[in-house]
Structures are given as structure tokens and as C-alpha cells.
Write a protein that holds these residues in place. Structure first.
Motif, PDB file in Angstrom:
ATOM      1  N   SER A 299       0.828  -1.205   0.000  1.00  0.00           N
ATOM      2  CA  SER A 299       0.000   0.000   0.000  1.00  0.00           C
ATOM      3  C   SER A 299       0.861   1.253   0.000  1.00  0.00           C
ATOM      4  CB  SER A 299      -0.924   0.010   1.224  1.00  0.00           C
ATOM      5  OG  SER A 299      -0.153   0.026   2.416  1.00  0.00           O
ATOM      6  N   GLU A 300       0.209   2.339  -0.340  1.00  0.00           N
ATOM      7  CA  GLU A 300       0.826   3.669  -0.308  1.00  0.00           C
ATOM      8  C   GLU A 300      -0.010   4.573   0.575  1.00  0.00           C
ATOM      9  OE1 GLU A 300       0.681   7.804  -1.023  1.00  0.00           O
ATOM     10  OE2 GLU A 300      -0.849   6.436  -1.781  1.00  0.00           O
ATOM     11  N   SER A 301       0.653   5.417   1.383  1.00  0.00           N
ATOM     12  CA  SER A 301      -0.048   6.373   2.224  1.00  0.00           C
ATOM     13  C   SER A 301       0.867   7.550   2.502  1.00  0.00           C
ATOM     14  CB  SER A 301      -0.474   5.712   3.549  1.00  0.00           C
ATOM     15  OG  SER A 301      -1.144   6.625   4.378  1.00  0.00           O
ATOM     16  N   ASP A 302       0.344   8.769   2.265  1.00  0.00           N
ATOM     17  CA  ASP A 302       1.112   9.992   2.503  1.00  0.00           C
ATOM     18  C   ASP A 302       2.479   9.964   1.821  1.00  0.00           C
ATOM     19  OD1 ASP A 302      -0.795  11.359   3.908  1.00  0.00           O
ATOM     20  OD2 ASP A 302      -0.148  10.631   5.865  1.00  0.00           O
ATOM     21  N   GLY A 303       2.524   9.400   0.615  1.00  0.00           N
ATOM     22  CA  GLY A 303       3.777   9.396  -0.132  1.00  0.00           C
ATOM     23  C   GLY A 303       4.769   8.333   0.285  1.00  0.00           C
TER      24      GLY A 303
END
Length: 245
Positions: free
Chosen positions: A123-127
């Protein structure tokens, strides 16, 4: 007898005067006491004479509750997630390619140098990008400025990469099929060259055996290709990202 009259009159006057004096003395303390009591019961200057009513207390409580409800509670900030992005580039010190695709915070990645290959998901979150593969294989990266900068770890080794954003037909492709009871799977990374044409790398396996992999058409990478004697249909990442999660 006539001489006693005045005396009696004077005596009577004296007695009356004494009586009036006693009455005056007796009345004065009583008046003083009454005045003192009145003064004691009277409120001092500035003191309210009315006790607070229950309705006033209820109104004050209601106003306090309304004020408490009107005060907004702190809001929790949800992490920002990238809706859609594709990255592709060279792995430094290895010569292989890496491709990463993100859809609504879900992410997949593929590394291949023509010999070794590995799929990743996460996953990706806040870059921040965090992907894992089989065993201890993993990809971590920082996203920003139109690039993914990070590292890929595989087989006890670790390399760095800088992968710019790409647009189709550049990107990640995959195909699967069942051949003679075994699962056939193939993966490709396609990158458009700045001077024209395409660079691509991939790997195909029938079961656990690696088999030769055909080249995709650069301008039409989802066109059918043949692996051995089996025709397969490559898909771009939008066709399989949900399946890999």
C-alpha cells in the motif's frame, strides 16, 4: 381643707410626671431593640435580597451544555492516498527494471532482470510506499516530484532505484493460463525510450520451470502472444491489481 387642695394637686402632678418618665424609659429600650432587629434583618448595601430561582439555575445549566456541544471536537486527519500512478525505471547496480502501480492506495510492483524476478504487493499512504514479496523480498520508496525513490531487496541483496512516472503503453503487464495442469504465468515491464522505441524485460514460468518469454508489441502490449504452444492474453495493471491484493 382649702390649703390641702393645691398640695394634693401638686402631688398628683408629680406622680403623673414620674409615671410618664417611667413609661418613656420603658418604651425607649423596646424601640431600640426593634430598630436593631430591623437593621440586622435588612440586607447590606449591594447584597441581593432575592434567592436564585430554580428556573434561572436550569437556564444556566442549559446554556453551559449548549456551549459544550457547540465546541467542536478535534478531527482526526485521514492519511492521503494516491488515486492513480504508475512508475518505471532502472535498478542501479543490477541493470534490471522495476515497475510500480498504485490504485486508490493499493500498490503492486514487479522487478525483473531477465533471470531473477519478483512480484510485490502492499500500500501507499502519505507518499510512503511499502511492498512485500515472497520471503524477505520488499520494496520501500518515497513518492514525490513525479518519481519513486527507494530500494528493492531480494535474495539477500539490495539495490536502489529512481523510477519516474510513466504512461501507457509503458508500465506493468501480466498474463496467466493453465497448461497441462500447471499454471503458466508471465510478467513484463515495458518502458518507452526517450529517443524512440521501447525497452522491455520479463520472465515466464510453467509451474516452477522458467520458460522462454515472448516480446510484447511496444505500441500494443496487450496483443495476444504465444508461450510454447499456448496463446496468452497480457493484461495491464488495471486488470489484475485487485486480484493480487
Amino acid at each position: 381643707m382649702s390649703r390641702l387642695g393645691p398640695v394634693i394637686t401638686l402631688a398628683a402632678g408629680a406622680v403623673l410626671a414620674v409615671g410618664l418618665g417611667v413609661a418613656s424609659v420603658t418604651a425607649t429600650p423596646a424601640a431600640n431593640d426593634e430598630a436593631a432587629n430591623t437593621a440586622a434583618e435588612a440586607p447590606s448595601a449591594g447584597e441581593s435580597t432575592a434567592a436564585p430561582s430554580r428556573s434561572s439555575e436550569a437556564e444556566a445549566e442549559a446554556e453551559a451544555e449548549a456551549g459544550a456541544e457547540a465546541t467542536p471536537s478535534p478531527q482526526r486527519t485521514e492519511p492521503k492516498k494516491i488515486a492513480k500512478a504508475d512508475y518505471g525505471g532502472y535498478v542501479k547496480g543490477n541493470g534490471g527494471l522495476i515497475a510500480i502501480s498504485i490504485r486508490d492506495g493499493k500498490a503492486v510492483g514487479y522487478f525483473c532482470d531477465g533471470k531473477a524476478e519478483a512480484w510485490f504487493k502492499g500500500s501507499e499512504s502519505d507518499g510512503e510506499l511499502r511492498l512485500t514479496g515472497l520471503g524477505s523480498a520488499k520494496v520501500t520508496a518515497q513518492l514525490g516530484g513525479g518519481r519513486a525513490r527507494g530500494s528493492v531487496a531480494l535474495g539477500g541483496r539490495k539495490w536502489t532505484f529512481v523510477a519516474p512516472t510513466v504512461v501507457k503503453p509503458s508500465g506493468l503487464y501480466r498474463a496467466t493460463a493453465i497448461v497441462r495442469g500447471a499454471k503458466l504465468r508471465a510478467g513484463w515491464i515495458v518502458l518507452r525510450n526517450p529517443g524512440g522505441g521501447y525497452t522491455q524485460v520479463g520472465a515466464a514460468f510453467e509451474g516452477d520451470t522458467q520458460v522462454p518469454i515472448p516480446q510484447l508489441r511496444g505500441d500494443r502490449p496487450t496483443a495476444p502472444v504465444t508461450v510454447g504452444d499456448t496463446t496468452i492474453q497480457p493484461e495491464d495493471v488495471d486488470g489484475f491489481i485487485e486480484e493480487m491484493q
